[in-house]
Motif scaffolding. Structure first.
Motif: not given
Length: 150
Positions: A1-18, A24-25, A30-32, A72-76
């Motif tokens: 797998m080329p490096v650019w595909q690894w970078l694209l996958d990493a960027a996609g995973a980071l975007l999903v986490l954000v 979550g925030l 809303r719950l608070l 900016f915390s997810l702690w309940p």
């Protein structure tokens, strides 16, 4: 797998986490806020340098306590809890210097005494009136005008 595909996958995973973090925030806020009694409340965690050390948050009254939650915390749970019987309102002032950039517009800074020492909070003038009323409306037999405990 080329490096650019690894970078694209990493960027996609980071975007999903954000995206999940943002969702979550929103859900946590809303719950608070669902039972009411919440307001914007900033808390000064470090007082070594003038005007610095402020964290934005959300305050919520819960019976005899004031709970402070970081924005900016997810702690309940609350990061800090102030008991009504242990808090003494001392003074309020306008934000000075770099505090004006750290806090919400038109918020006032108030000083309070607790058994752990002096603390500083920042809130809107309307919330300050509610805070003072909450302190004054303690159970019968409490003296809200008391000085700091020795």
């Amino acid at each position: 797998m080329p490096v650019w595909q690894w970078l694209l996958d990493a960027a996609g995973a980071l975007l999903v986490l954000v995206l999940f973090y943002g969702i979550g925030l929103i859900v946590r806020r809303r719950l608070l806020s669902r039972n009411g009694g919440t307001f914007e409340l900033s808390y000064r965690v470090r007082q070594e340098h003038a005007g610095r050390g402020w964290l934005l948050g959300l305050g919520r009254y819960s019976g005899e306590s004031l709970q402070w939650f970081r924005y900016f915390s997810l702690w309940p749970g609350p990061k800090r809890v102030l008991q009504r019987s242990e808090v003494t309102y001392l003074d309020s002032r306008a934000p000075e210097g770099s505090e004006q950039m750290s806090l919400y517009p038109e918020h006032v800074v108030l000083s309070c005494s607790t058994p752990d020492g002096l603390i500083e909070l920042a809130m809107s003038p309307a919330s300050l009136m509610g805070f003072q009323s909450w302190l004054e409306s303690g159970p019968p037999g409490t003296d809200w005008t008391r000085g700091p405990r020795q």
